[in-house]
Write an enzyme that holds these catalytic residues in place. Structure first.
Site, PDB file in Angstrom:
ATOM      1  N   GLY A 124       0.834  -1.199   0.000  1.00  0.00           N
ATOM      2  CA  GLY A 124       0.000   0.000   0.000  1.00  0.00           C
ATOM      3  C   GLY A 124       0.860   1.237   0.000  1.00  0.00           C
ATOM      4  O   GLY A 124       2.084   1.161  -0.116  1.00  0.00           O
ATOM      5  N   SER A 125       0.214   2.383   0.134  1.00  0.00           N
ATOM      6  CA  SER A 125       0.956   3.650   0.109  1.00  0.00           C
ATOM      7  C   SER A 125       0.047   4.783   0.543  1.00  0.00           C
ATOM      8  O   SER A 125      -1.178   4.688   0.469  1.00  0.00           O
ATOM      9  CB  SER A 125       1.467   3.970  -1.301  1.00  0.00           C
ATOM     10  OG  SER A 125       2.213   2.937  -1.857  1.00  0.00           O
ATOM     11  N   ASN A 126       0.671   5.866   0.974  1.00  0.00           N
ATOM     12  CA  ASN A 126       0.007   7.163   1.087  1.00  0.00           C
ATOM     13  C   ASN A 126       0.692   8.122   0.123  1.00  0.00           C
ATOM     14  O   ASN A 126       1.912   8.066  -0.053  1.00  0.00           O
ATOM     15  CB  ASN A 126       0.147   7.764   2.486  1.00  0.00           C
ATOM     16  CG  ASN A 126      -0.251   6.810   3.587  1.00  0.00           C
ATOM     17  OD1 ASN A 126      -1.299   6.182   3.521  1.00  0.00           O
ATOM     18  ND2 ASN A 126       0.581   6.693   4.607  1.00  0.00           N
ATOM     19  N   ASN A 135      -4.801   4.293  -0.837  1.00  0.00           N
ATOM     20  CA  ASN A 135      -5.333   3.016  -1.309  1.00  0.00           C
ATOM     21  C   ASN A 135      -6.844   2.948  -1.200  1.00  0.00           C
ATOM     22  O   ASN A 135      -7.416   1.845  -1.228  1.00  0.00           O
ATOM     23  CB  ASN A 135      -4.687   1.831  -0.580  1.00  0.00           C
ATOM     24  CG  ASN A 135      -3.177   1.930  -0.538  1.00  0.00           C
ATOM     25  OD1 ASN A 135      -2.585   1.910   0.539  1.00  0.00           O
ATOM     26  ND2 ASN A 135      -2.547   2.083  -1.683  1.00  0.00           N
TER      27      ASN A 135
END
Length: 827
Positions: free
Chosen positions: A257-259, A531
């Site tokens: 995932g990521s921000n 996400n």
């Protein structure tokens, strides 16, 4: 055999063009370089020539002569600044430098892609971390052996644009130069028989594996275990498998995932833009990021991070734009159900006519327990839609009256380098969007970007199956109708040829949605993604017109997505306790490392009431009452963050993870799509499951020998060279931006395996160059004998960032500047 005379003539032209002044007068063009713009070309070319001629603190790596191929200048923390006069030289420098730092990880990856793990490690050995989610090496080898027998990789290699072919060729040569240099010191693979020179095909295979990573690459066990029934066998009904299939869809993938936050002119103190890149990826294996700065004078100047086998920057910036990616909600795979011919399960019906399945007979060499080699042979089957699959992550799809088939939209996508080489040369977010639309080669991710003009871009322009809502309604099976509504994954009726995926005119290839159907938003205040589905990229301008296969409109955002948007809104309003209003590079970094938990914020009041109500300070648990008085006292003092000094945070961590599995959810007020950022809320402490979760969390700590009120940093750490490095942050489920996923055991969270990886904050000024700060949380190399094995991890622990050196002046000012000149033959 490489004709080095061609390369030598090319460099001779560069030298002659510079010294004759032709670059400055009219701009000079090399076949690999493009036009070198007037003054910039002169200065940049001079920089390269001077850097190759540096004497102080320089190491020469030569073969037959002293002609420059690439120059690598290392600054603090082992960050390489690679300069070359063409794409082949740039790839050469990248291949050599990335192998220097991570040759063992790369070599194991190439062994995996070559389907050789069982040969060297045995069939039951674990599969390579990162590249696959296969149960063992045998399944991994069967999967890649089938792919390698196909033509998709070689077909692209023949038609790839010349700069891509040159990058790949140079990378291969540079990697091989290091492997042949007898300089491997990493104990993980020194003298290992599977460390070998590679071919260009290996690099393209790696690109292909990355494209498939979140699709068929996450379904390897189910793909290689699909076998026709030995006798008559009835299939299950749609209602019997729908719930399990939904769970299987959601549990698939790598868990990455990521921000990403892009603040534009209206949301920054400078009136330009600030970008946060915060991917959450594995801390070991093939998906470890590696940082570099890549320059072709006059043509390319980009800094950031990549996966070490991809000679481009995936997340980073140049002088005018910065970008990052987040894992998308789009379903990049789909299923087909095909009715089989009675008594002949390897034939299926399309439009009433029988069609033969295609057999793929694959053989894998395996090391036996006595050290000898044997062979495992298996026949795998595919249809016109794709390979037959046996299920999805534990949800069975029996092969009987019907067979189920998986199609991966990225299976023919090897355009990754085209995407990121194009983005590296962009000058605005409009250029970024144009590159994404033209290549349509980003796999499974959104893109978030900013530019010097103060614009912020969110887009999910990527590879997505052409399954419109209308097509799904017409072609989904009964099983597919339920699964599609809940996950975006279709189960289409393969008995009708009209139910194959469609194609848009603006799509790069058949079967894909064109860029015109994919959600995009450009703003002057902000966009963000964690996400979550596209609709909340900016809550003031919700996106609502994209197909279900891209994501659900009005879907419940995760707690981390809520926290991301609250963080932005509070910073813009100046209500987050930091100075002023709006983002700067400093406040963006502070906001990330505030380590605040959204779950703690909305549950703390009721949690303290629950603590106060426990009789004699004892909470119920599945093993009987447990004293939680110390934990409750710590939580009363706690402010809901996950910093190293936070007392009670680890108890809440265990509690919150258990809450995420409470049937129906643990909240008194459920999610309301009209209030997506403020619901759900209020912990339902009246529910026995919630009280039991708290007691069980306390027992977890007791079993691990951890005090309920111990500071987080004492019991969440990474051990490097015999020393503990305390780690701040928390799992995704707690709604913390700085995600950290650890192995729970004796002593607490004693090994970080996944989470914040390459972190970068880039701020553009009105006139000055970009200001960039970065951290590679696990450091540049996995080699424990390197000084760059844990240095940035120690910085991350302290919350200290690395000030990036991007301009020539900044690079030359490094007190640790060290130069490696790669010269001589490219052989």
């Amino acid at each position: 055999m490489i004709d080095t005379r061609i390369r030598h003539r090319r460099h001779d032209r560069a030298w002659r063009a510079f010294w004759s002044g032709s670059v400055g007068r009219a701009g000079w063009r090399d076949p690999d370089m493009g036009y070198m713009r007037r003054a910039g070309g002169v200065v940049s070319c001079l920089i390269f020539l001077l850097s190759t001629a540096q004497v102080g603190h320089a190491d020469s790596v030569r073969r037959s002569d002293s002609r420059p191929i690439a120059t690598i200048r290392y600054t603090e923390h082992g960050i390489p600044h690679i300069t070359a006069l063409d794409h082949r030289g740039l790839g050469y420098g990248f291949g050599y430098a990335s192998a220097t730092d991570n040759v063992c990880t790369l070599a194991e990856t190439y062994m995996t892609l070559d389907a050789q793990r069982s040969r060297f490690l045995g069939p039951k050995a674990p599969a390579a971390p990162g590249v696959t989610t296969a149960e063992n090496s045998l399944n991994s080898d069967l999967h890649f052996q089938r792919i390698n027998a196909g033509s998709v990789v070689d077909a692209y290699a023949k038609v790839a644009p010349r700069p891509i072919r040159q990058l790949v060729r140079g990378y291969t040569e540079g990697y091989n130069r290091f492997v042949r240099s007898d300089r491997i010191r990493d104990p993980a693979c020194a003298k290992a028989p599977w460390v070998r020179p590679i071919t260009e095909r290996d690099v393209y295979r790696y690109m292909h594996a990355i494209a498939l990573l979140d699709g068929s690459g996450a379904r390897i066990d189910d793909l290689v275990s699909a076998r026709p029934p030995a006798g008559p066998r009835a299939g299950t009904t749609a209602t019997a498998t729908a719930t399990a299939l939904v769970k299987g869809v959601r549990s698939g993938g790598q868990g990455n995932g990521s921000n990403a936050i892009a603040a534009g002119a209206a949301a920054t103190t400078s009136g330009t833009s600030v970008l946060l890149a915060n991917p959450h990826f594995p801390w070991r294996g093939a998906l470890r990021f590696w940082q570099s700065h890549l320059t072709i004078p006059g043509e390319l100047d980009v800094s950031g991070a990549s996966l070490p086998g991809l000679p481009v920057v995936l997340i980073g910036h140049n002088a005018d734009v910065a970008w990052s990616h987040t894992v998308s909600t789009a379903a990049t795979t789909g299923l087909f159900e095909v009715p089989t011919v009675p008594g002949s399960p390897t034939r299926y019906l399309v439009d009433g006519a029988p069609v033969k399945m295609t057999p793929h007979r694959v053989s894998v060499k395996v090391r036996k327990s006595d050290g000898s080699l044997g062979t495992v042979r298996r026949t795998l089957w595919s249809t016109r839609y794709g390979p037959v699959i046996s299920g999805l992550s534990g949800a069975p799809l029996p092969w009987g009256k019907s067979a189920y088939v998986l199609r991966d939209a990225n299976f023919t996508n090897l355009r990754l380098l085209e995407v990121w080489l194009g983005m590296a040369k962009a000058r605005s977010v409009a250029d970024i969007q144009a590159v994404l639309s033209r290549t349509l080669g980003v796999p499974w991710t959104n893109t978030v970007a900013t530019d010097r003009a103060g614009r912020a871009l969110y887009t999910d322009t990527q590879v997505v199956p052409h399954i419109t809502d209308e097509h799904a309604a017409r072609c989904n099976t009964p099983l597919g109708a339920e699964v599609f509504a809940r996950t975006g994954v279709a189960v289409l009726d393969g008995s009708r040829s009209s139910c194959a995926w469609g194609t848009d005119r603006d799509a790069r290839e058949p079967g894909l949605l064109g860029p015109g159907r994919l959600p995009t938003l450009t703003r002057h205040d902000f966009v963000a993604n964690a996400n979550n589905a596209p609709w909340l990229a900016n809550p003031a301008a919700p996106l609502t017109t994209y197909p279900r296969v891209v994501g659900a409109v009005a879907a419940e955002p995760s707690m981390r997505a809520q926290q991301t948007l609250h963080t932005v809104q509070r910073r813009v309003a100046g209500t987050d306790g930091l100075r002023g209003k709006g983002f700067s590079a400093e406040t963006m970094r502070e906001a990330l490392f505030a380590d605040r938990s959204r779950v703690a914020e909305i549950s703390r009041a009721e949690l303290l009431r629950m603590c106060a109500a426990f009789p004699d300070g004892k909470a119920p648990s599945h093993k009987g009452p447990v004293d939680v008085s110390d934990g409750c006292s710590a939580l009363a003092r706690w402010n809901g963050d996950y910093r190293l000094s936070s007392e009670g945070a680890l108890l809440f961590n265990r509690f919150a993870l258990k809450l995420s599995s409470v049937p129906g959810g643990p909240w008194r007020v459920p999610f309301d799509r009209t209030r997506p950022l403020t619901t759900p809320h209020t912990l339902a402490i009246e529910r026995p499951e919630v009280r039991l979760a708290f007691g069980d969390a306390a027992r977890d700590l007791a079993a691990a020998g951890v005090a309920q009120d111990a500071p987080l940093g004492e019991n969440q750490y990474l051990t490097r060279k015999g020393s503990r490095i305390p780690i701040h942050g928390a799992p995704h489920e707690l709604g913390v931006l700085n995600v950290i996923n650890s192995v729970w055991g004796r002593g607490g969270n004693t090994d970080v395996v996944h989470g914040s990886s390459f972190i970068q904050v880039v701020e553009f000024g009105r006139k000055a160059g970009p200001r960039s700060y970065s951290l590679l949380t696990y450091s540049q190399t996995a080699n424990p004998r390197s000084p760059y094995y844990d240095d940035q991890t120690a910085l991350y622990s302290r919350g200290t960032w690395v000030r990036e050196r991007f301009t020539e002046h900044e690079i030359r000012s490094s007190p640790e500047l060290r130069t490696v000149r790669l010269s001589g033959s490219t052989r």
